[in-house]
Design a protein around this motif. Structure first.
Motif, PDB file in Angstrom:
ATOM      1  N   MET A   4       0.702  -1.212  -0.090  1.00  0.00           N
ATOM      2  CA  MET A   4       0.058   0.131   0.113  1.00  0.00           C
ATOM      3  C   MET A   4       0.929   1.347  -0.134  1.00  0.00           C
ATOM      4  N   LYS A   5       1.851   1.341   0.589  1.00  0.00           N
ATOM      5  CA  LYS A   5       2.592   2.460   0.692  1.00  0.00           C
ATOM      6  C   LYS A   5       3.153   2.797  -0.576  1.00  0.00           C
ATOM      7  N   LEU A   6       3.477   1.848  -1.451  1.00  0.00           N
ATOM      8  CA  LEU A   6       3.927   2.164  -2.884  1.00  0.00           C
ATOM      9  C   LEU A   6       2.891   2.348  -4.096  1.00  0.00           C
ATOM     10  N   ILE A   7       1.633   1.612  -3.758  1.00  0.00           N
ATOM     11  CA  ILE A   7       0.787   1.756  -5.066  1.00  0.00           C
ATOM     12  C   ILE A   7      -0.465   2.898  -4.573  1.00  0.00           C
ATOM     13  N   VAL A   8      -0.842   3.205  -3.419  1.00  0.00           N
ATOM     14  CA  VAL A   8      -1.876   4.077  -3.187  1.00  0.00           C
ATOM     15  C   VAL A   8      -1.486   5.557  -3.496  1.00  0.00           C
ATOM     16  N   PRO A   9      -0.161   5.942  -3.412  1.00  0.00           N
ATOM     17  CA  PRO A   9       0.344   7.396  -3.934  1.00  0.00           C
ATOM     18  C   PRO A   9       0.146   7.319  -5.208  1.00  0.00           C
ATOM     19  N   LEU A  10       0.360   6.200  -6.038  1.00  0.00           N
ATOM     20  CA  LEU A  10       0.374   6.427  -7.383  1.00  0.00           C
ATOM     21  C   LEU A  10      -1.091   6.605  -8.070  1.00  0.00           C
ATOM     22  N   TYR A  11      -1.980   5.786  -7.407  1.00  0.00           N
ATOM     23  CA  TYR A  11      -3.378   5.849  -7.690  1.00  0.00           C
ATOM     24  C   TYR A  11      -3.851   7.374  -7.451  1.00  0.00           C
ATOM     25  N   GLU A  12      -3.455   7.750  -6.535  1.00  0.00           N
ATOM     26  CA  GLU A  12      -3.953   9.097  -5.841  1.00  0.00           C
ATOM     27  C   GLU A  12      -3.318  10.259  -7.193  1.00  0.00           C
ATOM     28  N   ALA A  13      -2.158  10.038  -7.129  1.00  0.00           N
ATOM     29  CA  ALA A  13      -1.611  11.033  -8.243  1.00  0.00           C
ATOM     30  C   ALA A  13      -2.335  10.904  -9.496  1.00  0.00           C
ATOM     31  N   MET A  14      -2.810  10.067 -10.083  1.00  0.00           N
ATOM     32  CA  MET A  14      -3.352   9.506 -11.325  1.00  0.00           C
ATOM     33  C   MET A  14      -4.765  10.296 -11.396  1.00  0.00           C
ATOM     34  N   MET A  15      -5.473  10.016  -9.950  1.00  0.00           N
ATOM     35  CA  MET A  15      -6.690  10.495  -9.929  1.00  0.00           C
ATOM     36  C   MET A  15      -6.889  12.028  -9.773  1.00  0.00           C
ATOM     37  N   LYS A  16      -5.784  12.546  -9.416  1.00  0.00           N
ATOM     38  CA  LYS A  16      -5.650  14.103  -9.257  1.00  0.00           C
ATOM     39  C   LYS A  16      -5.576  14.714 -10.729  1.00  0.00           C
ATOM     40  N   THR A  17      -5.287  13.808 -11.671  1.00  0.00           N
ATOM     41  CA  THR A  17      -4.938  14.295 -13.081  1.00  0.00           C
ATOM     42  C   THR A  17      -5.908  14.006 -13.972  1.00  0.00           C
ATOM     43  N   ASP A  18      -6.574  15.082 -14.636  1.00  0.00           N
ATOM     44  CA  ASP A  18      -7.820  14.690 -15.262  1.00  0.00           C
ATOM     45  C   ASP A  18      -7.545  13.648 -16.500  1.00  0.00           C
ATOM     46  N   ASP A  19      -6.443  13.690 -17.333  1.00  0.00           N
ATOM     47  CA  ASP A  19      -6.240  13.035 -18.357  1.00  0.00           C
ATOM     48  C   ASP A  19      -5.532  11.699 -18.074  1.00  0.00           C
ATOM     49  N   LEU A  20      -5.301  11.403 -16.848  1.00  0.00           N
ATOM     50  CA  LEU A  20      -4.777  10.077 -16.543  1.00  0.00           C
ATOM     51  C   LEU A  20      -5.894   9.439 -15.549  1.00  0.00           C
ATOM     52  N   GLN A  21      -6.898   9.912 -15.248  1.00  0.00           N
ATOM     53  CA  GLN A  21      -7.956   9.047 -14.377  1.00  0.00           C
ATOM     54  C   GLN A  21      -8.385   7.830 -15.230  1.00  0.00           C
TER      55      GLN A  21
END
Length: 629
Positions: A579-596
């Motif tokens: 979780m330490k490694l995967i959750v921040p990556l999903y959070e970053a993508m979901m903050k970016t409209d074109d990567l959601q």
């Protein structure tokens, strides 16, 4: 009316003798506001478990553990008539007195998420042990059942548990609170050819019949109950240490964790004898949601720390340190998690310093402080305190960098104030005085006042100590870790940005993982495509097999829409579940409209291989639902 009342009493008495889920006086819901542990419904202040005897069979087809547990207990209040246990999604088949097999009356309350369902049992009049026949459910939050394709060998299924914080109740009916400690024995039946291991004494021999026996003579809290079943190989690597792992991980892990015995010796020199017998390591499949889990005698370890150069073995130091702080002396409530994790992070640093040198310890401290400050910026003040017992938090929400790193920096401050020798003597006495006990922050503060603050009232002002424990943020007295190695990296980044130095002129041959992480984190958050390409070409970040370095690079790639790294991002998120490694990556993508949409597509494919805890963490991030994804 008297006749009717008499008939009612007789009927009620008859109900109490029924051998199935009957109507017993409901003392469960009445305890909601008075529970000593808000995350447990057990009445452990009245009657407390002292020993468990488990007999379970693993059913990989149904994804269930089936069998029985015999509970020995002690009444703390002689008038107690009922025992209340924690359960979640368990199927209770029968409850009886273990000595006579006579059925006992019991009631399974309706579920109260996330706590589960309280199981209330009428105690036998002779205080005989209680036997519960039960089985877990496929959705047990404390168990993950892997198909052969989700393992390293691809040949056999795999099962592992994760009981912390309140998930033991999903595979054993018990008092699921760190305030209660008990010993246990177990017999586990598994498919022939597979091996079972537990947080107990483990045999190096593979049993051809698939039946394994375990004994844990030291009392442990429920969150340290652990089990794993799989195609596990075994290798003894030192006096105290052996590796259990799937064959492809065995030799790499044996190399990576070769300094574990040195760590044990170093910690014994600092804080007294290791009191648990063996210290074995189980390398789990990549879907394990944490870096490690400090199950006594058998720490669970993620394969993501197998970097090939022992640069990430501070995780082993951390899990080992728990053998003193956490496993030996335990937080009695999850709101005082820092008593486990803050102490352990401090001892981890001391072990790292002793085994790998002061420079690496300081670099790791500096990285941890960076992460803590970034995390605190997004936390409400109530969650920035070490002790969070004044607010109502889910048991999972207390696991932030505050408990780990703010707790560590608090202890480090006290060490520097009174001197290392004096502080080590205090910790030695603390571990001896509270060995195999569970305590609260207020108990610790009283002990600290009596045994250290009273000796150094000027160096350890009580108000400053209370500010550390009960105040938000980081006190001004914090000792900030500074390392010349990071300053050199900062200078090289500055020289490169101003055109005074080319990337290929930055000498990185001797850099440690810690230096690479600082380099990536010291780069500007906003970089153009040409610069990202140049960095990738010079240092091959997109192909890095070091999970920590790859994580930071992929995070930077998401922030800067660096598409050449997306293939690596997809492989990364589909290959690990930490979780330490995967959750921040999903959070970053979901903050970016074109990567959601990319994030949602990756998650839809990767989710079945994630642990339930990881799914629980990522589902709300990507707005996942079973029906609509």
């Amino acid at each position: 009316m008297r006749l009717l009342a008499f008939c009612f009493v007789v009927l009620l008495s008859a109900c109490h003798s029924l051998p199935k889920n009957n109507h017993v006086p409901n003392a469960i819901n009445d305890r909601t506001l008075t529970r000593p542990d808000p995350h447990s419904m057990a009445n452990f202040e009245d009657v407390v478990i002292t020993h468990l005897s488990l007999e379970l069979k693993t059913d990989f087809d149904d994804k269930e553990l089936k069998g029985q547990v015999i509970i020995q207990y002690k009444k703390l209040k002689p008038e107690t008539e009922y025992m209340v246990l924690d359960t979640r999604d368990l199927k209770i088949r029968r409850v009886s007195a273990a000595d006579s097999n006579q059925s006992l009356s019991w009631k399974l309350a309706s579920s109260q998420p996330p706590l589960g369902s309280a199981l209330q049992i009428k105690l036998p009049e002779n205080s005989a042990p209680i036997k519960i026949d039960y089985q877990s459910r496929p959705q047990a939050t404390g168990l993950q059942w892997l198909t052969p394709l989700q393992t390293a060998t691809g040949k056999h299924p795999f099962l592992f548990s994760q009981s912390q914080a309140i998930h033991a109740r999903s595979w054993i009916p018990l008092q699921d609170t760190p305030a209660v400690r008990f010993t246990y024995q177990a017999q586990i039946e598994v498919p022939k050819g597979l091996r079972a291991v537990m947080s107990a004494k483990n045999s190096p021999e593979l049993n051809p019949e698939g039946v394994y026996s375990f004994d844990m003579p030291q009392p442990i809290p429920s969150y340290l109950m652990a089990i794993a079943v799989g195609d596990l190989a075994y290798k003894k690597i030192s006096e105290h240490v052996a590796i259990f792992a799937e064959q492809p991980f065995l030799e790499p892990a044996a190399y990576e964790f070769a300094k574990t015995e040195d760590m044990i010796e170093a910690t014994e020199e600092l804080y007294g004898d290791y009191q648990w017998g063996d210290y074995d390591l189980l390398v789990l499949p990549p879907s394990f949601p944490f870096g490690g889990m400090e199950n006594p005698r058998l720490s669970f370890i993620t394969p993501t720390v197998i970097a090939g150069d022992r640069s990430l073995d501070s995780l082993i130091a951390h899990e080992l340190a728990h053998s003193w702080s956490g496993n030996l002396v335990t937080n009695a409530r999850w709101c005082d998690l820092w008593l486990n994790e803050g102490f352990t992070s401090y001892i981890e640093a001391r072990i790292t310093e002793k085994v790998h040198g002061q420079e690496r310890m300081i670099m790791e401290a500096a990285l941890n402080l960076q992460g803590l400050q970034k995390e605190m910026a997004d936390l409400p003040e109530a969650e920035q305190r070490l002790s969070t017992c004044e607010v109502e938090l889910d048991s999972e929400d207390v696991f932030s960098g505050v408990a780990y790193d703010k707790g560590r920096f608090f202890l480090e401050w006290m060490e520097k104030q009174v001197g290392r020798a004096e502080f080590d003597a205090f910790l030695n006495q603390y571990f001896a005085d509270f060995a195999f006990q569970s305590i609260t922050s207020s108990q610790f503060l009283t002990y600290l006042q009596d045994n250290l603050i009273s000796k150094y009232p000027q160096k350890l002002p009580l108000e400053t100590v209370k500010e550390w424990i009960y105040g938000p943020g980081l006190p001004d007295v914090l000792y900030v870790p500074v390392t010349d190695r990071f300053e050199v990296i900062n200078d090289r980044i500055s020289a490169w940005q101003t055109g005074r130095l080319r990337l290929d002129e930055i000498k990185t041959e001797d850099w440690t993982t810690q230096e690479w992480l600082h380099f990536l984190r010291a780069l500007p958050e906003s970089l153009d495509q040409k610069t990202m390409q140049a960095l990738d070409r010079a240092f091959h970040f997109s192909e890095s097999q070091n999970s920590e370095i790859a994580h930071d690079w992929l995070l930077l790639s998401i922030q800067n829409r660096y598409q050449p790294a997306y293939d690596r991002l997809i492989r990364y998120l589909n290959s690990i579940g930490r979780m330490k490694l995967i959750v921040p990556l999903y959070e970053a993508m979901m903050k970016t409209d074109d990567l959601q949409q990319l994030g949602k597509r990756i998650y839809a494919k990767a989710r079945p291989g994630y642990h339930p805890l990881a799914q629980q963490a990522v589902d709300p991030v990507v707005n996942y639902s079973e029906s609509g994804h």
